[in-house]
Write an enzyme that holds these catalytic residues in place. Structure first.
Site, PDB file in Angstrom:
ATOM      1  N   CYS A 182      18.521 -65.596 -58.692  1.00 24.82           N
ATOM      2  CA  CYS A 182      17.805 -65.508 -57.432  1.00 24.82           C
ATOM      3  C   CYS A 182      18.528 -66.318 -56.359  1.00 24.82           C
ATOM      4  O   CYS A 182      18.740 -67.527 -56.538  1.00 24.82           O
ATOM      5  CB  CYS A 182      16.376 -66.024 -57.598  1.00 24.82           C
ATOM      6  SG  CYS A 182      15.436 -66.015 -56.061  1.00 24.82           S
ATOM      7  N   CYS A 185      15.921 -69.286 -55.189  1.00 18.69           N
ATOM      8  CA  CYS A 185      15.554 -70.463 -55.992  1.00 18.69           C
ATOM      9  C   CYS A 185      16.489 -70.716 -57.173  1.00 18.69           C
ATOM     10  O   CYS A 185      16.389 -71.753 -57.829  1.00 18.69           O
ATOM     11  CB  CYS A 185      14.120 -70.328 -56.500  1.00 18.69           C
ATOM     12  SG  CYS A 185      13.900 -69.058 -57.790  1.00 18.69           S
ATOM     13  N   CYS A 224      12.159 -61.777 -58.727  1.00 20.54           N
ATOM     14  CA  CYS A 224      12.265 -63.133 -59.269  1.00 20.54           C
ATOM     15  C   CYS A 224      10.907 -63.582 -59.774  1.00 20.54           C
ATOM     16  O   CYS A 224       9.947 -63.673 -58.988  1.00 20.54           O
ATOM     17  CB  CYS A 224      12.773 -64.101 -58.202  1.00 20.54           C
ATOM     18  SG  CYS A 224      12.854 -65.818 -58.776  1.00 20.54           S
ATOM     19  N   CYS A 249       9.936 -67.341 -57.791  1.00 22.08           N
ATOM     20  CA  CYS A 249       9.551 -67.536 -56.384  1.00 22.08           C
ATOM     21  C   CYS A 249       9.017 -66.282 -55.710  1.00 22.08           C
ATOM     22  O   CYS A 249       8.551 -66.338 -54.565  1.00 22.08           O
ATOM     23  CB  CYS A 249      10.724 -68.098 -55.581  1.00 22.08           C
ATOM     24  SG  CYS A 249      12.079 -66.914 -55.318  1.00 22.08           S
ATOM     25  N   ASP A 293      45.898 -62.072 -58.078  1.00 21.11           N
ATOM     26  CA  ASP A 293      45.298 -62.411 -59.370  1.00 21.11           C
ATOM     27  C   ASP A 293      44.789 -61.137 -60.036  1.00 21.11           C
ATOM     28  O   ASP A 293      43.831 -60.526 -59.564  1.00 21.11           O
ATOM     29  CB  ASP A 293      44.149 -63.393 -59.157  1.00 21.11           C
ATOM     30  CG  ASP A 293      43.479 -63.822 -60.458  1.00 21.11           C
ATOM     31  OD1 ASP A 293      43.891 -63.347 -61.536  1.00 21.11           O
ATOM     32  OD2 ASP A 293      42.543 -64.635 -60.393  1.00 21.11           O
TER      33      ASP A 293
END
Length: 450
Positions: A223, A226, A245, A248, A359
């Site tokens: 999340c 939170c 979530c 929250c 990379d």
């Protein structure tokens, strides 16, 4: 605009247009970078001076994947509605590319006659670009890990986007992918903290398109509000999906469009997202649904993005893939085709130049196993051909029954071999990184892009 700015603007645009003409005349490419670089040196304020002349405003399209396809579709929708559109169609999405695109649509005095300008922008320069462009509409497609050597992690980019967008006029239209937790949170913050009124979300409402399991290339499953792990009802593509979530209450926002009511362009779930993104944007600009659908049904792919060509009597489809999410979705699309039509040949071309990202460790986050199990022929090439060959080698569950893997350092030889091993009634899928895609197209079409 004062007299000196006007003179320098005219000189800068004239220089850019002359260089563009010379490059086209000599067939050296699209001329999408150098002209803008020279123009900027003559008039450093050129981007803002040109963009403020666009009558309807600037449309910014940003995101890790899908910018070129989405911007081309939106452009064609607007042109179908009889608007004049400036567009960085060659995909040069840094500042010099934006300047080149606008200069190409101006006269030699630096005056633009365009209703809209659609500018796809590299995700890393959003903060710098939008302060100069002051866009009417910003469309954010997605945020995935891409070239970590240049950009950093997803949440870092998301934070920079939110901070820079919040400084714009609150009348700016913001359209975000609601299936992406990072972008959904960005929109929530704009509404709550900056009292933004024009925030819209697009996304999928099609559980039948859920992946069977969570893919390896997942970037944002926590999340953003939170930090608690998100609960996913299903994944559509990487971390894009239906989520909430449990800690929250943060959740996928309400969408401005029902995806089940819309057809899509090209193949793959990622192109359904591109279709929805362009459609919501067009609707916000006042285009009716009939015009949008007519354009979608007649849409042709941008170069390298599911682009279909014919070469030496064989059908070829080029599927640009430059990060784990993009390549996983490409493999998914190829798998769906080959499961219906039968096994065929796939050519993978891996480069590590500046446009690709230096990379290449990201290939180990790709679910190559899904490509290997198709039991077709896999040809590998590119600057990092042996890295890709090693990745394919370790994707085989049974090394005693190996896939038909062909390694070719020379790209032209690799393409020739891939064509030879492709049955006459099948399509050769070429999966290159960005610079490799340009090389592939030059071989197949005889002309450079950049």
């Amino acid at each position: 605009m004062n007299f000196f700015d006007r003179v320098r603007l005219a000189l800068a645009v004239s220089t850019a247009k002359t260089v563009i003409s010379l490059i086209n005349l000599l067939r050296l490419g699209a001329g999408s970078v150098l002209p803008g670089t020279l123009a900027y040196r003559i008039q450093p304020k050129i981007l803002s001076l040109l963009s403020r002349q666009v009558k309807g405003g600037i449309i910014v399209i940003a995101g890790t994947n899908g910018k070129t396809t989405t911007s081309l579709l939106l452009r064609q929708i607007l042109e179908q509605a009889n608007y004049r559109v400036a567009h960085n169609a060659a995909g040069a999405n840094l500042i010099n590319g934006l300047i080149t695109a606008l200069s190409a649509n101006a006269n030699f005095l630096g005056t633009i006659q365009a209703d809209y300008a659609i500018l796809e922008i590299d995700e890393n320069i959003i903060p710098k670009a939008i302060t100069q462009l002051q866009p009417k509409l910003i469309l954010c497609l997605n945020l995935f890990r891409d070239q970590l050597d240049r950009y950093g992690e997803v949440d870092t980019i998301g934070y920079r986007w939110q901070k820079s967008i919040a400084e714009l006029s609150p009348e700016t239209i913001i359209i975000l992918n609601g299936d992406d937790p990072t972008l959904a949170y960005l929109g929530e913050r704009l509404v709550k903290e900056s009292r933004w009124q024009n925030v819209r979300f697009f996304g999928l409402t099609e559980p039948d398109k859920y992946l069977e399991e969570m893919p390896h290339a997942v970037d944002a499953i926590y999340c953003p509000s939170c930090g608690h792990p998100l609960d996913y009802q299903g994944f559509y593509l990487s971390h894009l999906g239906d989520f909430d979530c449990p800690s929250c209450g943060f959740a996928k926002p309400s969408l401005a469009i029902n995806s089940q009511e819309w057809t899509q362009i090209l193949i793959g779930v990622y192109n359904k997202y591109n279709t929805l993104a362009a459609s919501v944007s067009a609707q916000e600009l006042g285009i009716n649904k009939e015009t949008i659908l007519k354009t979608i049904n007649n849409f042709q792919a941008a170069f390298g993005r599911a682009e279909e060509l014919e070469f030496e009597g064989k059908k070829v489809r080029i599927l640009l893939s430059k990060n784990p999410v993009g390549m996983n979705e490409t493999i998914r699309a190829v798998s769906d085709i080959q499961q219906v039509q039968g096994a065929s040949t796939t050519l993978l071309v891996l480069n590590d130049r500046t446009p690709d990202g230096t990379d290449v460790s990201w290939i180990w986050d790709v679910d190559m196993e899904n490509l290997v199990k198709l039991q077709g022929t896999i040809v590998v090439s590119g600057d990092r051909v042996y890295d890709m060959a090693l990745r394919i080698y370790y994707s085989q569950p049974d090394l005693a029954n190996r896939v038909n893997l062909i390694v070719k350092e020379d790209l032209q030889a690799a393409i020739a071999t891939a064509l030879e091993t492709t049955p006459s009634d099948r399509t050769l899928h070429i999966v290159p990184t960005y610079s490799a895609m340009l090389e592939v197209r030059e071989i197949l079409t005889g002309r450079k892009i950049l």
